[in-house]
Design a protein around this motif. Structure first.
Motif, PDB file in Angstrom:
ATOM      1  N   TRP A 103      73.282 -12.342  -7.951  1.00 41.68           N
ATOM      2  CA  TRP A 103      71.984 -13.018  -8.120  1.00 41.68           C
ATOM      3  C   TRP A 103      72.249 -14.486  -8.435  1.00 41.68           C
ATOM      4  O   TRP A 103      73.143 -14.802  -9.230  1.00 41.68           O
ATOM      5  CB  TRP A 103      71.194 -12.399  -9.280  1.00 41.68           C
ATOM      6  N   ARG A 105      70.085 -18.625  -8.616  1.00 45.16           N
ATOM      7  CA  ARG A 105      68.850 -19.402  -8.476  1.00 45.16           C
ATOM      8  C   ARG A 105      68.893 -20.332  -7.273  1.00 45.16           C
ATOM      9  O   ARG A 105      67.869 -20.580  -6.638  1.00 45.16           O
ATOM     10  CB  ARG A 105      68.603 -20.212  -9.746  1.00 45.16           C
ATOM     11  N   GLY A 107      69.386 -21.707  -3.640  1.00 40.10           N
ATOM     12  CA  GLY A 107      69.289 -21.122  -2.308  1.00 40.10           C
ATOM     13  C   GLY A 107      70.522 -21.335  -1.450  1.00 40.10           C
ATOM     14  O   GLY A 107      70.684 -20.702  -0.403  1.00 40.10           O
ATOM     15  N   SER A 156      65.825 -18.682   1.363  1.00 39.70           N
ATOM     16  CA  SER A 156      64.704 -18.641   0.431  1.00 39.70           C
ATOM     17  C   SER A 156      64.796 -17.392  -0.447  1.00 39.70           C
ATOM     18  O   SER A 156      65.700 -16.571  -0.308  1.00 39.70           O
ATOM     19  CB  SER A 156      63.380 -18.652   1.200  1.00 39.70           C
ATOM     20  N   ASN A 157      63.818 -17.241  -1.355  1.00 41.72           N
ATOM     21  CA  ASN A 157      63.862 -16.174  -2.348  1.00 41.72           C
ATOM     22  C   ASN A 157      63.649 -14.788  -1.726  1.00 41.72           C
ATOM     23  O   ASN A 157      62.630 -14.528  -1.118  1.00 41.72           O
ATOM     24  CB  ASN A 157      62.777 -16.402  -3.411  1.00 41.72           C
ATOM     25  N   ARG A 158      64.620 -13.936  -1.864  1.00 42.86           N
ATOM     26  CA  ARG A 158      64.541 -12.497  -1.623  1.00 42.86           C
ATOM     27  C   ARG A 158      65.957 -11.924  -1.667  1.00 42.86           C
ATOM     28  O   ARG A 158      66.928 -12.632  -1.856  1.00 42.86           O
ATOM     29  CB  ARG A 158      63.824 -12.147  -0.318  1.00 42.86           C
ATOM     30  N   THR A 183      70.926 -11.769  -3.962  1.00 43.91           N
ATOM     31  CA  THR A 183      69.519 -12.127  -4.165  1.00 43.91           C
ATOM     32  C   THR A 183      69.406 -13.592  -4.561  1.00 43.91           C
ATOM     33  O   THR A 183      70.121 -14.057  -5.453  1.00 43.91           O
ATOM     34  CB  THR A 183      68.880 -11.245  -5.250  1.00 43.91           C
ATOM     35  N   ASP A 185      66.830 -16.107  -6.239  1.00 43.66           N
ATOM     36  CA  ASP A 185      65.629 -16.031  -7.082  1.00 43.66           C
ATOM     37  C   ASP A 185      65.517 -17.315  -7.893  1.00 43.66           C
ATOM     38  O   ASP A 185      66.183 -17.488  -8.911  1.00 43.66           O
ATOM     39  CB  ASP A 185      65.719 -14.810  -8.011  1.00 43.66           C
ATOM     40  N   SER A 186      64.670 -18.220  -7.427  1.00 41.46           N
ATOM     41  CA  SER A 186      64.492 -19.506  -8.114  1.00 41.46           C
ATOM     42  C   SER A 186      63.207 -19.553  -8.945  1.00 41.46           C
ATOM     43  O   SER A 186      62.870 -20.594  -9.509  1.00 41.46           O
ATOM     44  CB  SER A 186      64.467 -20.647  -7.082  1.00 41.46           C
TER      45      SER A 186
END
Length: 261
Positions: A103, A105, A107, A156-158, A183, A185-186
């Motif tokens: 994980w 933040r 991208g 991007s986020n996912r 993942t 996740d920002s």
């Protein structure tokens, strides 16, 4: 000797041999193919000064020394030079070095891997569901066997699925044994304080509860801070659910509290 060339490497179990036999008088000769000092194929009709082709199947992995011996009608015999060929059917070994279920933040992610093969690596390809379909994303040549390499990508986020496929210099290819996930996740979680309410009066044993909502994570780690100091840490909070806890020994005075997740 036309083919294969000396020190030929292949992943095929079927080898095409090609040679040209030249004789001063005879229009046709009989030739044998010898492999590792044993005649493998005999009495091959070979026209004088004309390329002759013979395919032999069933090679196992390994090194082979081969040559051609031809005889004319007068029983004059001569042999060609001896050449080396190698059959390599072992695919590269691919190790993904960016930890599974990473994980982050940012991208911009770097996906690290090591490809190893005794014959060397020709190229590697990054596969992923970065566009919601399992497709090739990037190809990289000039990969050194046994040395860490990487692909970089901005997303991007996912949560994403990825793997690397590499091929060696004789055409064997392989993926890493398992697909990995990561993942991006920002988006920080949103926290709602429920109890005690602002300006509420509580006893020396106080009950606290709150709700945390995150765009991706199912479970979060939270700290409860009382009067500027973390009082309870590593609280397991389920995304979108109320989290409850109690604190004892609270003094009779005004206190300030918040939750960080």
């Amino acid at each position: 000797m036309n083919a294969p060339i000396y020190n030929y490497n292949t992943s095929s179990q079927s080898i095409l041999f090609n040679w040209t036999a030249v004789d001063a008088f005879d229009t046709g000769l009989l030739c044998n193919i010898t492999i590792n000092n044993k005649v493998n194929f005999s009495n091959i009709q070979s026209l004088n000064a004309t390329p002759t082709t013979q395919t032999i199947n069933g090679f196992n992995e390994g090194n082979y020394l081969w040559n051609v011996t031809c005889m004319d009608n007068a029983t004059n015999v001569n042999s060609s030079e001896t050449r080396l060929l190698t059959v390599d059917m072992t695919p590269p070994v691919i190790t993904l070095n960016t930890a599974n279920d990473t994980w982050q933040r940012d991208g911009n992610i770097t996906l690290r891997f090591i490809a190893s093969d005794s014959r060397g690596i020709d190229s590697c390809v990054l596969f992923g569901d970065f566009n919601n379909s399992w497709l090739v994303n990037q190809t990289k040549a000039g990969i050194l066997s046994g040395i860490q390499n990487n692909f970089s990508i901005n997303l991007s986020n996912r949560t994403y699925l990825w793997n690397v496929r590499c091929n060696d210099t004789v055409g064997n290819f392989n993926f890493s044994m398992s697909n990995y996930t990561f993942t991006i996740d920002s988006v920080p979680p949103a926290i709602t304080l429920l109890v005690p309410a602002h300006n509420a009066q509580v006893g020396r044993r106080a009950r606290f509860n709150f709700t945390v909502i995150d765009n991706l994570d199912k479970g979060l780690k939270c700290n409860l801070t009382l009067d500027g100091k973390v009082n309870v840490s590593d609280i397991n909070a389920i995304n979108g659910s109320v989290t409850n806890l109690s604190i004892q020994g609270i003094n009779d005075t005004v206190h300030y509290w918040n939750v960080t997740c």
